[in-house]
Design an enzyme around this catalytic site. Sequence first.
Site, PDB file in Angstrom:
ATOM      1  N   GLY A  65       0.827  -1.192   0.000  1.00  0.00           N
ATOM      2  CA  GLY A  65       0.000   0.000   0.000  1.00  0.00           C
ATOM      3  C   GLY A  65       0.866   1.247   0.000  1.00  0.00           C
ATOM      4  N   GLY A 117       0.603  -5.288   0.650  1.00  0.00           N
ATOM      5  CA  GLY A 117      -0.571  -5.210  -0.204  1.00  0.00           C
ATOM      6  C   GLY A 117      -0.387  -5.883  -1.545  1.00  0.00           C
TER       7      GLY A 117
END
Length: 361
Positions: A65, A117
Amino acid sequence: MTDHVQTRIANGTGTIILDRPKALNSLSLDMVRRLTETLLAWRDDPSVDAVVITSSSEKALCAGGDIRFFHEAGHATPMGGSALLEDFFTEEYALNHLIHFYPKPYISIMDGVVMGGGMGIAQGGPDTGLRIVTDRTKMAMPEVNIGLFPDVGGSHFLSHAPGQLGNYLGLTGLTIGAADALYVGLADVFVPGAQLGALNALIESTPGAQLADAIRAFAAGFAGDVGASELQAQRGAIDAHFGAASVAAIMESLGRDENPFAQKALKAMRQRSPLMMCVTREMLVRGASMGVADCLRMERSLVRRNFEHGEVLEGVRALVIDKDNAPQWKPASLDDVTPQMVEGFFAPVWPASAHPLRHLD
């Protein structure tokens, strides 16, 4: 929408190309939304028989992320953008669920960096996922390094790894390569980086309905080239040390082992957030008996608690913003982490009827 996610459909295959190379394809909220929109559309599109996710850069599929965004939004008021932080994690975890249960072959080319992520968008489920690693793969769930925990479904896929391998990866945050990824069960096949051109040609020339089988057959010729797994060689030590009853006991056990592998793990853990290592260990204990949807709901609550506490904001500050590499963890010592602190992270944030991921099943 975003220019960082390119899509096309050809020969029955929908291809997603992540194209944010300067940020190693770190996921923004717009990217998460574009991925979700695309996969939902293709799920019901009869012209799409398989999905491939790849990158425009050999350096990374996805480094995780966008943690600079986490830091900025985490310090903002709702009007200043912090509400977008709530949206990010809710929508990212819903995307992870969509990928895990995708009804069509979901093929991820995990070349280069695949962390955090990035793992969430690469880990297709056991029924349709096909996860390809290369000799350039650098895989990790390094969240404890920034004061977070292994999310994006990590509470499920790490807790279901053989023996104590999930605890090892989650608590140390250390990076592994192709052979280890295959051994842990976080990848399915190996293709040398030098053969990715041939793999891409195969993808272009093979009808989507036949693609997964064709890739497996292609990769079978390189199975002997992946090399030895260090985690397999160290499996006995990993299970012995990381099977201890607490994070403190794990570190004490590692401290008694002069093996360089054990000392490397111990050195890494000494740099991590003491509190978030304890939360991570408890999360993996709980996740081992939970399904994917419940794991993601647990993580969604944990991430809210984490930002309330501020540990991740301090971790990102130290490693990414100020780059002083001196995070002031709270508490600073493992001795000061109490069971009550850890339990507080698991206290419900919302009633079950109002949980932002209540609709996942």
